[in-house]
Design an enzyme around this catalytic site. Structure first.
Site, PDB file in Angstrom:
ATOM      1  NE  ARG A 158      38.307  73.738  -8.471  1.00 33.17           N
ATOM      2  CZ  ARG A 158      37.276  72.896  -8.339  1.00 33.17           C
ATOM      3  NH1 ARG A 158      37.118  71.881  -9.173  1.00 33.17           N
ATOM      4  NH2 ARG A 158      36.395  73.091  -7.377  1.00 33.17           N
ATOM      5  CG  ASP A 187      36.064  76.128  -9.385  1.00 35.32           C
ATOM      6  OD1 ASP A 187      35.907  76.557  -8.224  1.00 35.32           O
ATOM      7  OD2 ASP A 187      35.481  75.122  -9.820  1.00 35.32           O
ATOM      8  CG  HIS A 259      32.669  76.470  -7.624  1.00 28.68           C
ATOM      9  ND1 HIS A 259      33.715  75.781  -7.052  1.00 28.68           N
ATOM     10  CD2 HIS A 259      31.552  75.744  -7.359  1.00 28.68           C
ATOM     11  CE1 HIS A 259      33.243  74.676  -6.475  1.00 28.68           C
ATOM     12  NE2 HIS A 259      31.945  74.638  -6.639  1.00 28.68           N
ATOM     13  CG  ASP A 321      29.271  73.374  -8.975  1.00 25.39           C
ATOM     14  OD1 ASP A 321      29.200  74.370  -9.717  1.00 25.39           O
ATOM     15  OD2 ASP A 321      30.356  72.896  -8.589  1.00 25.39           O
ATOM     16  CD  GLU A 322      30.835  71.464  -4.661  1.00 23.33           C
ATOM     17  OE1 GLU A 322      31.016  70.354  -4.138  1.00 23.33           O
ATOM     18  OE2 GLU A 322      31.748  72.123  -5.186  1.00 23.33           O
ATOM     19  CD1 TRP A 388      26.409  68.014  -9.519  1.00 21.38           C
ATOM     20  CD2 TRP A 388      27.908  67.019  -8.183  1.00 21.38           C
ATOM     21  NE1 TRP A 388      26.560  68.802  -8.401  1.00 21.38           N
ATOM     22  CE2 TRP A 388      27.482  68.218  -7.568  1.00 21.38           C
ATOM     23  CE3 TRP A 388      28.852  66.215  -7.532  1.00 21.38           C
ATOM     24  CZ2 TRP A 388      27.962  68.635  -6.324  1.00 21.38           C
ATOM     25  CZ3 TRP A 388      29.335  66.632  -6.297  1.00 21.38           C
ATOM     26  CH2 TRP A 388      28.892  67.832  -5.700  1.00 21.38           C
ATOM     27  CG  ASP A 415      37.317  63.700  -8.659  1.00 21.63           C
ATOM     28  OD1 ASP A 415      36.412  62.887  -8.962  1.00 21.63           O
ATOM     29  OD2 ASP A 415      37.114  64.685  -7.932  1.00 21.63           O
ATOM     30  CD1 TRP A 463      34.912  66.428 -10.431  1.00 25.57           C
ATOM     31  CD2 TRP A 463      35.149  68.589 -10.942  1.00 25.57           C
ATOM     32  NE1 TRP A 463      33.696  66.903 -10.854  1.00 25.57           N
ATOM     33  CE2 TRP A 463      33.802  68.219 -11.170  1.00 25.57           C
ATOM     34  CE3 TRP A 463      35.529  69.913 -11.212  1.00 25.57           C
ATOM     35  CZ2 TRP A 463      32.840  69.113 -11.643  1.00 25.57           C
ATOM     36  CZ3 TRP A 463      34.572  70.812 -11.672  1.00 25.57           C
ATOM     37  CH2 TRP A 463      33.251  70.412 -11.880  1.00 25.57           C
ATOM     38  CD  GLU A 465      39.066  69.516  -6.873  1.00 23.34           C
ATOM     39  OE1 GLU A 465      39.189  68.660  -7.776  1.00 23.34           O
ATOM     40  OE2 GLU A 465      37.961  69.844  -6.391  1.00 23.34           O
TER      41      GLU A 465
HETATM   42  C1  TNX Z   1      32.217  68.808  -6.524  1.00 27.54           C
HETATM   43  S1  TNX Z   1      30.902  68.090  -9.108  1.00 27.54           S
HETATM   44  C2  TNX Z   1      32.351  69.833  -7.435  1.00 27.54           C
HETATM   45  C3  TNX Z   1      33.693  70.243  -7.872  1.00 27.54           C
HETATM   46  C4  TNX Z   1      34.764  69.433  -7.211  1.00 27.54           C
HETATM   47  C5  TNX Z   1      34.319  67.992  -7.142  1.00 27.54           C
HETATM   48  C6  TNX Z   1      35.355  67.060  -6.620  1.00 27.54           C
HETATM   49  C7  TNX Z   1      30.615  69.593  -8.970  1.00 27.54           C
HETATM   50  C8  TNX Z   1      29.576  70.085  -9.819  1.00 27.54           C
HETATM   51  N1  TNX Z   1      31.287  70.358  -8.104  1.00 27.54           N
HETATM   52  O1  TNX Z   1      33.870  71.620  -7.664  1.00 27.54           O
HETATM   53  O2  TNX Z   1      35.937  69.568  -7.955  1.00 27.54           O
HETATM   54  O3  TNX Z   1      33.189  67.900  -6.322  1.00 27.54           O
HETATM   55  O4  TNX Z   1      34.965  65.717  -6.754  1.00 27.54           O
END
Ligand code: TNX
Length: 537
Positions: A158, A187, A259, A321-322, A388, A415, A463, A465
């Site tokens: 980031r 990312d 990501h 993740d995500e 997490w 963060d 993190w 950001e």
């Molecule tokens: C979730 S924690 C994410 C990150 C972000 C973070 C911010 C994780 C595995 N993925 O991409 O930076 O939240 O708190």
């Protein structure tokens, strides 16, 4: 030997707190005549110690290897008899005549030297000469960590963290007996690792044209300034070697299958849409996913090969993740693949996707590590889970007999805001004061002792950001990362926040000498005067 009834904080402020320490009467006097004596195996550690003490001493102590010294000595050595203290445990005995550091393994001797530095007056951390004579209190310490994974994650993706700052932080983390440095290298907003076979990953993927100003949840404003940077393979090798000399393993993360926007900006053919896109300029969860095709797997195997070549870490982090699955859902070709493989849905496809790479890593004797989303759609065989989103994923993984690293956002997301002070710099949200980090127990009550053995340890994640500068980065890390180090090192029954706080107040002089930017512990006293944060940004 008479143990003192009460310990004096300014004399014995060691962080993380040792498993056992007894103060006895007297001091060892470190002077110009003191030599550091080592065996062959601990010579490099002796040299690191000499160099660490040198600036404040005004001279570099001599290091003698494999010889008996006629002079008063700080003696470092391997003692196989101490095997019961594990890979990282050590003993440190200071008498008026000699300082003796012993462990069954080199890591333990290194940790003994980090404790020794903190036994000396805090001025020993000064970068300019203070005195040539120093008293070290006589003590008898036996110490070993509670957990084998004591980690810290930095997010270079980031905001790029320059190599020199990473090296500085390695020294500070090692001082606190942290042994895992997880680097988040890819990312949506940046690709930070040079890959020789795919130069556009850094030529294009390492730069974004601008960055959102303020909190992404409410801001439409951009700074109009390009941001970027990446680590050359040579720099990463330097980081890895520097860390290894300080007994820190660098764990690289390549985030998959989401990501992935910076990679797709560099090579649009890697994406599901097969269409150009820019490196992301804002924060949040972006929809760009790698396409699950043989060409993309070949690319990822190539990238992982170069990563494994740089990083000897037994663990390679593949993210997970995500990854919102919109693009996979909308793609006919991906849907056809799900059918062909007989999978239920996109979650199972992600599990299949990661398993392909897990197999590749296993073939190369590496272990796959991923965020807790890798539990969805079936945990890939042999995978280690980083929990997490709270501790639930970690509990489920340990119950399924998978290894776990605990990094719950509820306790160790650095963060998040560390106080309610309205003057705190903008953060992503949340509220994570020092005592909350300190209260974290990596072993959930739900686990049986057998399952609890799968908890390798704990890690704090920063993190970045909203962390654009190295000064700010240090402010977010310290002292909370030190609280994490104590949670992961010190036996649970020795954890006391008030005692930690007292030692930390002394320790701040060391951090200041190391030019580390930290949030002063005395500020904790103001916390009741601030209203609770109404919203998270
Ligand atoms: C979730 S924690 C994410 C990150 C972000 C973070 C911010 C994780 C595995 N993925 O991409 O930076 O939240 O708190």
């Amino acid at each position: 030997m008479h143990a003192h009834a009460s310990l004096n904080h300014s004399e014995l402020s060691i962080l993380p707190r040792p498993a056992s320490i007894a103060r006895v009467e007297g001091y060892f006097q470190l002077t110009r005549d003191t030599v550091i004596v080592t065996d062959q195996e601990t010579q490099a550690i002796g040299t690191l110690l000499a160099n660490a003490l040198a600036p404040a001493l005004g001279f570099v102590p001599r290091v003698l290897t494999g010889e008996q010294s006629p002079l008063p000595a700080i003696s470092l050595g391997i003692d196989p008899q101490l095997a019961q203290l594990g890979q990282e445990g050590y003993t440190l005995t200071v008498t008026a005549e000699q300082v003796t550091l012993r462990a069954a393994h080199r890591a333990g001797v290194f940790y003994a030297t980090q404790t020794l530095r903190q036994l000396l007056p805090v001025e020993i951390f000064s970068s300019t000469p203070v005195s040539q004579t120093w008293n070290i209190p006589a003590v008898s310490i036996e110490d070993a960590p509670r957990f084998s994974w004591r980690g810290c994650m930095l997010d270079s993706a980031r905001h790029f963290i320059p190599t020199q700052e990473v090296l500085k932080l390695i020294d500070v983390l090692a001082l606190h007996k942290i042994n895992m440095l997880h680097l988040h290298l890819t990312d949506d907003q940046g690709w930070r690792i040079e890959i020789k076979k795919y130069p556009r990953l850094t030529e294009v993927g390492a730069y974004r044209k601008e960055t959102v100003v303020g909190h992404a949840h409410k801001s439409q404003e951009y700074d109009g300034t390009a941001h970027g940077g990446f680590y050359s393979q040579e720099e990463l090798r330097e980081i890895v070697a520097y860390a290894a000399a300080r007994f820190i393993t660098v764990v690289p993360e390549l985030d998959l299958p989401g990501h992935a926007q910076a990679a797709i900006a560099a090579y649009p053919e890697l994406g599901v849409l097969q269409a150009p896109v820019e490196v992301s300029t804002t924060w949040g969860i972006n929809p760009y996913l790698f396409n699950p095709t043989e060409e993309v797997f070949q690319f990822l195997r190539d990238v992982l090969s170069e990563i494994m070549d740089i990083f000897p870490s037994p663990f390679i982090h593949i993210g997970g993740d995500e990854a919102i699955k919109d693009q996979w859902q909308a793609s006919q070709q991906v849907q056809a693949l799900i059918k062909k493989l007989g999978l239920k849905d996109e979650d199972e496809l992600q599990s299949w996707f990661l398993s392909q790479l897990g197999t590749f890593l296993t073939q190369h004797n590496r272990r796959m590590l991923g965020w807790d989303e890798i539990l969805e759609g079936g945990l890939p065989a042999g995978a280690t889970v980083m929990s997490w989103r709270g501790i639930e994923g970690g509990i489920a993984a340990a119950q399924a007999q998978h290894d776990v690293v605990m990094t719950p956002n509820t306790f160790v997301y650095l963060d998040y805001y560390q106080s309610n002070d309205p003057e705190e710099p903008l953060a992503i949200g949340g509220y994570l004061p020092l005592d909350k980090v300190y209260s974290f127990d990596p072993i959930p009550a739900e686990l049986t002792p057998e399952q609890a053995r799968h908890i390798l340890g704990a890690q704090c994640n920063l993190w970045c950001e909203y962390v654009p500068t190295t000064k700010h980065l240090e402010y977010m890390l310290f002292p909370r990362a030190i609280a994490l180090s104590e949670v992961a090192w010190t036996p649970k029954e020795r954890l006391e926040f008030s005692d930690f706080r007292g030692r930390l107040a002394v320790h701040e002089a060391r951090l200041a000498s190391l030019d580390v930017n930290f949030r002063p512990v005395e500020k904790l006293d103001q916390e009741q005067t601030f209203p609770a944060r109404q919203r998270s940004w």
